[in-house]
Scaffold this motif. Structure first.
Motif, PDB file in Angstrom:
ATOM      1  N   ASP A   2       0.854  -1.180   0.000  1.00 48.93           N
ATOM      2  CA  ASP A   2       0.000   0.000   0.000  1.00 48.93           C
ATOM      3  C   ASP A   2       0.895   1.238   0.000  1.00 48.93           C
ATOM      4  O   ASP A   2       1.573   1.536   0.982  1.00 48.93           O
ATOM      5  CB  ASP A   2      -0.909  -0.007   1.230  1.00 48.93           C
ATOM      6  CG  ASP A   2      -1.974   1.084   1.167  1.00 48.93           C
ATOM      7  OD1 ASP A   2      -1.798   2.036   0.381  1.00 48.93           O
ATOM      8  OD2 ASP A   2      -2.967   0.985   1.899  1.00 48.93           O
ATOM      9  N   PHE A   3       0.933   1.964  -1.134  1.00 51.21           N
ATOM     10  CA  PHE A   3       1.775   3.141  -1.276  1.00 51.21           C
ATOM     11  C   PHE A   3       1.026   4.434  -0.951  1.00 51.21           C
ATOM     12  O   PHE A   3       1.569   5.520  -1.123  1.00 51.21           O
ATOM     13  CB  PHE A   3       2.296   3.233  -2.721  1.00 51.21           C
ATOM     14  CG  PHE A   3       3.210   2.110  -3.111  1.00 51.21           C
ATOM     15  CD1 PHE A   3       4.566   2.199  -2.892  1.00 51.21           C
ATOM     16  CD2 PHE A   3       2.710   0.966  -3.711  1.00 51.21           C
ATOM     17  CE1 PHE A   3       5.419   1.162  -3.267  1.00 51.21           C
ATOM     18  CE2 PHE A   3       3.549  -0.068  -4.087  1.00 51.21           C
ATOM     19  CZ  PHE A   3       4.914   0.030  -3.862  1.00 51.21           C
ATOM     20  N   TYR A  59      -2.110   2.582  -5.016  1.00 50.03           N
ATOM     21  CA  TYR A  59      -1.427   3.852  -5.228  1.00 50.03           C
ATOM     22  C   TYR A  59      -2.413   5.020  -5.124  1.00 50.03           C
ATOM     23  O   TYR A  59      -3.565   4.901  -5.549  1.00 50.03           O
ATOM     24  CB  TYR A  59      -0.775   3.881  -6.604  1.00 50.03           C
ATOM     25  CG  TYR A  59       0.298   2.841  -6.813  1.00 50.03           C
ATOM     26  CD1 TYR A  59       1.631   3.153  -6.630  1.00 50.03           C
ATOM     27  CD2 TYR A  59      -0.039   1.543  -7.191  1.00 50.03           C
ATOM     28  CE1 TYR A  59       2.626   2.195  -6.829  1.00 50.03           C
ATOM     29  CE2 TYR A  59       0.942   0.578  -7.386  1.00 50.03           C
ATOM     30  CZ  TYR A  59       2.270   0.908  -7.206  1.00 50.03           C
ATOM     31  OH  TYR A  59       3.230  -0.040  -7.392  1.00 50.03           O
ATOM     32  N   PRO A  60      -1.967   6.179  -4.620  1.00 49.91           N
ATOM     33  CA  PRO A  60      -2.849   7.345  -4.534  1.00 49.91           C
ATOM     34  C   PRO A  60      -2.970   8.069  -5.866  1.00 49.91           C
ATOM     35  O   PRO A  60      -2.116   7.918  -6.756  1.00 49.91           O
ATOM     36  CB  PRO A  60      -2.140   8.231  -3.497  1.00 49.91           C
ATOM     37  CG  PRO A  60      -0.692   7.898  -3.681  1.00 49.91           C
ATOM     38  CD  PRO A  60      -0.642   6.435  -4.022  1.00 49.91           C
ATOM     39  N   GLY A  97      -9.332   2.800 -11.122  1.00 45.82           N
ATOM     40  CA  GLY A  97      -8.551   3.934 -11.593  1.00 45.82           C
ATOM     41  C   GLY A  97      -8.044   3.726 -13.007  1.00 45.82           C
ATOM     42  O   GLY A  97      -8.325   2.718 -13.658  1.00 45.82           O
ATOM     43  N   VAL A  98      -7.281   4.711 -13.485  1.00 48.39           N
ATOM     44  CA  VAL A  98      -6.691   4.667 -14.824  1.00 48.39           C
ATOM     45  C   VAL A  98      -5.208   4.975 -14.674  1.00 48.39           C
ATOM     46  O   VAL A  98      -4.827   5.826 -13.874  1.00 48.39           O
ATOM     47  CB  VAL A  98      -7.345   5.703 -15.756  1.00 48.39           C
ATOM     48  CG1 VAL A  98      -6.666   5.718 -17.128  1.00 48.39           C
ATOM     49  CG2 VAL A  98      -8.834   5.423 -15.909  1.00 48.39           C
ATOM     50  N   VAL A  99      -4.364   4.266 -15.411  1.00 50.16           N
ATOM     51  CA  VAL A  99      -2.938   4.550 -15.364  1.00 50.16           C
ATOM     52  C   VAL A  99      -2.436   4.959 -16.743  1.00 50.16           C
ATOM     53  O   VAL A  99      -3.004   4.588 -17.772  1.00 50.16           O
ATOM     54  CB  VAL A  99      -2.118   3.340 -14.851  1.00 50.16           C
ATOM     55  CG1 VAL A  99      -2.523   2.978 -13.447  1.00 50.16           C
ATOM     56  CG2 VAL A  99      -2.258   2.145 -15.767  1.00 50.16           C
ATOM     57  N   LYS A 100      -1.376   5.741 -16.731  1.00 51.87           N
ATOM     58  CA  LYS A 100      -0.720   6.172 -17.972  1.00 51.87           C
ATOM     59  C   LYS A 100       0.723   5.703 -17.920  1.00 51.87           C
ATOM     60  O   LYS A 100       1.450   6.010 -16.978  1.00 51.87           O
ATOM     61  CB  LYS A 100      -0.781   7.682 -18.131  1.00 51.87           C
ATOM     62  CG  LYS A 100      -0.112   8.197 -19.398  1.00 51.87           C
ATOM     63  CD  LYS A 100      -0.355   9.695 -19.584  1.00 51.87           C
ATOM     64  CE  LYS A 100       0.369  10.507 -18.544  1.00 51.87           C
ATOM     65  NZ  LYS A 100       0.196  11.966 -18.759  1.00 51.87           N
ATOM     66  N   ILE A 101       1.128   4.943 -18.939  1.00 48.96           N
ATOM     67  CA  ILE A 101       2.492   4.428 -19.017  1.00 48.96           C
ATOM     68  C   ILE A 101       3.240   5.219 -20.074  1.00 48.96           C
ATOM     69  O   ILE A 101       2.741   5.412 -21.194  1.00 48.96           O
ATOM     70  CB  ILE A 101       2.514   2.920 -19.368  1.00 48.96           C
ATOM     71  CG1 ILE A 101       1.958   2.082 -18.212  1.00 48.96           C
ATOM     72  CG2 ILE A 101       3.920   2.458 -19.689  1.00 48.96           C
ATOM     73  CD1 ILE A 101       0.511   1.811 -18.310  1.00 48.96           C
ATOM     74  N   ASP A 120      -5.843   0.583  -7.760  1.00 51.91           N
ATOM     75  CA  ASP A 120      -5.579  -0.741  -7.203  1.00 51.91           C
ATOM     76  C   ASP A 120      -4.946  -1.541  -8.337  1.00 51.91           C
ATOM     77  O   ASP A 120      -5.635  -1.987  -9.252  1.00 51.91           O
ATOM     78  CB  ASP A 120      -6.874  -1.386  -6.718  1.00 51.91           C
ATOM     79  CG  ASP A 120      -6.646  -2.745  -6.063  1.00 51.91           C
ATOM     80  OD1 ASP A 120      -5.471  -3.119  -5.872  1.00 51.91           O
ATOM     81  OD2 ASP A 120      -7.637  -3.429  -5.741  1.00 51.91           O
ATOM     82  N   MET A 121      -3.630  -1.681  -8.297  1.00 52.46           N
ATOM     83  CA  MET A 121      -2.891  -2.247  -9.425  1.00 52.46           C
ATOM     84  C   MET A 121      -2.571  -3.720  -9.193  1.00 52.46           C
ATOM     85  O   MET A 121      -2.110  -4.102  -8.127  1.00 52.46           O
ATOM     86  CB  MET A 121      -1.600  -1.472  -9.657  1.00 52.46           C
ATOM     87  CG  MET A 121      -0.836  -1.910 -10.901  1.00 52.46           C
ATOM     88  SD  MET A 121       0.755  -1.045 -11.087  1.00 52.46           S
ATOM     89  CE  MET A 121       0.210   0.647 -11.253  1.00 52.46           C
ATOM     90  N   HIS A 122      -2.815  -4.514 -10.223  1.00 55.57           N
ATOM     91  CA  HIS A 122      -2.443  -5.923 -10.232  1.00 55.57           C
ATOM     92  C   HIS A 122      -1.440  -6.134 -11.362  1.00 55.57           C
ATOM     93  O   HIS A 122      -1.751  -5.884 -12.528  1.00 55.57           O
ATOM     94  CB  HIS A 122      -3.668  -6.802 -10.455  1.00 55.57           C
ATOM     95  CG  HIS A 122      -4.606  -6.819  -9.295  1.00 55.57           C
ATOM     96  ND1 HIS A 122      -5.857  -7.410  -9.350  1.00 55.57           N
ATOM     97  CD2 HIS A 122      -4.487  -6.334  -8.030  1.00 55.57           C
ATOM     98  CE1 HIS A 122      -6.458  -7.279  -8.182  1.00 55.57           C
ATOM     99  NE2 HIS A 122      -5.648  -6.634  -7.373  1.00 55.57           N
TER     100      HIS A 122
END
Length: 274
Positions: free
Chosen positions: A5-6, A39-40, A61-65, A97-99
């Motif tokens: 948990d970051f 991640y926050p 959530g949504v992530v950008k790589i 919440d990343m897997h």
């Protein structure tokens, strides 16, 4: 290694935790490894690489790589495949919440050799959830080993999705693309962009295709989708997003969205939430 948990950790501690995770990945046994993390909003994982390929799935959530090849969005119900040895950073758009599933190169035939966003099949989504819940020490035998093995075999079957946004290296094109990302519009034309850098339409078309691998029309649609997804994922009305992006009507925006992702925005995010 258990779920990390970051969300309530100081910056120095975050750096240490990431270093520990990377070191653990380099020594852990098994062809496939599952590792969750929380991640926050707004957090950015700095540029890094690992010797295993990574299937990165944001359950919420949504992530950008970001890589040297471009930027990719990973909206709900999708994952990003990152081959081993690729330098990349990850930015969180909303609480994530990343897997992540890490795979040794060549562990199975058919694994992708390029960066790509993929859709998750129902089977893959269920297997990833199950893999995250398994104790690390139990993943190499019995039922747990079968779950991890089936997950590995499912990865080559995941359908590629057009959510990549490659950036050209040519300075004039790069400047045009950056400005478009800041102010996306469906009305950008080949003639307008060609005139702005002083080349013919034919020369521009060839140059843009060579630099990005895409036509301007396809790149423009993906860039508009790129800008819309985080806002729609946060629950903004389709109407306001379509208008802000310069579409003449909601149906025109919906048509583009359906052509790119197979569903209208409301149906797409409804199914993702379910």
């Amino acid at each position: 290694m258990q779920k990390t948990d970051f969300r309530n950790v100081s910056d120095p501690e975050l750096g240490l935790l990431h270093a520990q995770r990377l070191a653990w990945l380099e020594k852990v046994e098994g062809a496939v490894v599952a590792l969750p993390g929380e991640y926050p909003d707004g957090y950015r994982v700095p540029e890094h690489r690992h010797s295993r390929a990574q299937l990165l799935h944001a359950r919420t959530g949504v992530v950008k790589i970001t890589t040297a090849e471009g930027r990719w969005m990973v909206p709900p119900d999708h994952a990003m495949w990152i081959p081993s040895g690729i330098d990349h950073s990850v930015e969180m758009l909303g609480a994530v919440d990343m897997h992540s599933v890490y795979v040794i190169p060549g562990a199975i035939a058919g694994l992708p050799d390029r960066l790509r966003v993929v859709g998750l099949t129902d089977l893959a989504a269920s297997l990833i959830l199950e893999a995250m819940a398994l104790p690390q020490e139990a993943r190499q035998s019995g039922r747990a080993a079968l779950v991890m093995g089936l997950l590995l075999h499912e990865i080559p079957n995941l359908p590629q999705r057009p959510l990549g946004l490659p950036f050209p290296a040519e300075p004039r094109l790069a400047a045009l693309c950056r400005r478009f990302i800041e102010h996306p519009s469906p009305h950008a034309t080949i003639d307008g962009w060609a005139a702005s850098i002083g080349v013919s339409r034919r020369s521009f078309t060839r140059l843009f295709l060579r630099e990005t691998g895409l036509s301007l029309s396809t790149w423009r649609q993906q860039a508009c989708l790129f800008a819309a997804l985080p806002r729609l994922a946060e629950g903004e009305p389709v109407t306001s997003v379509a208008i802000d992006l310069g579409y003449d009507s909601v149906p025109a925006f919906t048509t583009m969205f359906r052509r790119m992702l197979g569903k209208a925005p409301r149906d797409y995010f409804k199914s993702a939430r379910q």
